[in-house]
Design a protein around this motif. Structure first.
Motif: not given
Length: 158
Positions: A124-142
């Motif tokens: 495989v090769w990686i076609n996308k990475n996404g990162f998100a975080g808000d003030n009240k919860s854990n930061a996430t990634a996809s």
């Protein structure tokens, strides 16, 4: 023989953290994982002569399987791994580094943790990475992976 439900927490996504090493590390802290396999449809229709005895002649499509494509992905909680933990984990940051390097690596998708669990592997090769975080919860990634070449079933316990 009884069927046993596979819990989502027992599905594993493993990547070669060091491409070409042959050593797989499980992507931990995954909230969800996916493996998608798609077979293209090749239409094989051709014109037919009208048939008074068969009013449906030519009304139904004919097709055959074409090229198979596949991809995988995951949603995870972001973590930092340091010390000895850095060698035994794959973080969202590691996956972004692999994408930026244009790495082609092996990916393994395993359906359960028992020794007889089926597993599938391919490059495989990686076609996308996404990162998100808000003030009240854990930061996430996809992360999204595009398969290149065959996806093969491994022997049990491989």
């Amino acid at each position: 023989m009884a069927l046993t439900v596979i819990k989502g927490s027992k599905v594993g996504l493993y990547v070669e953290k060091v491409p070409g090493s042959g050593q797989f590390v499980r992507v931990l802290c995954a909230n969800s994982l996916s493996l998608n396999v798609t077979t293209a449809e090749l239409t094989t229709d051709c014109q037919v002569e009208e048939d008074d005895d068969d009013p449906t002649a030519g009304n139904f499509a004919n097709s055959e399987p074409g090229t198979i494509t596949w991809d995988a992905g995951g949603e995870m909680t972001q973590r930092v791994a340091d010390g000895a933990d850095a060698d035994t984990n794959v973080t969202a940051g590691n996956l972004l580094d692999l994408q930026l390097a244009g790495a082609i690596m092996k990916l393994r998708y395993q359906l359960g943790q028992q020794p007889s669990a089926p597993a599938y592997e391919g490059k495989v090769w990686i076609n996308k990475n996404g990162f998100a975080g808000d003030n009240k919860s854990n930061a996430t990634a996809s992360v999204g992976f595009t398969g290149t070449g065959p996806l093969r079933k491994l022997a049990a316990g491989a």
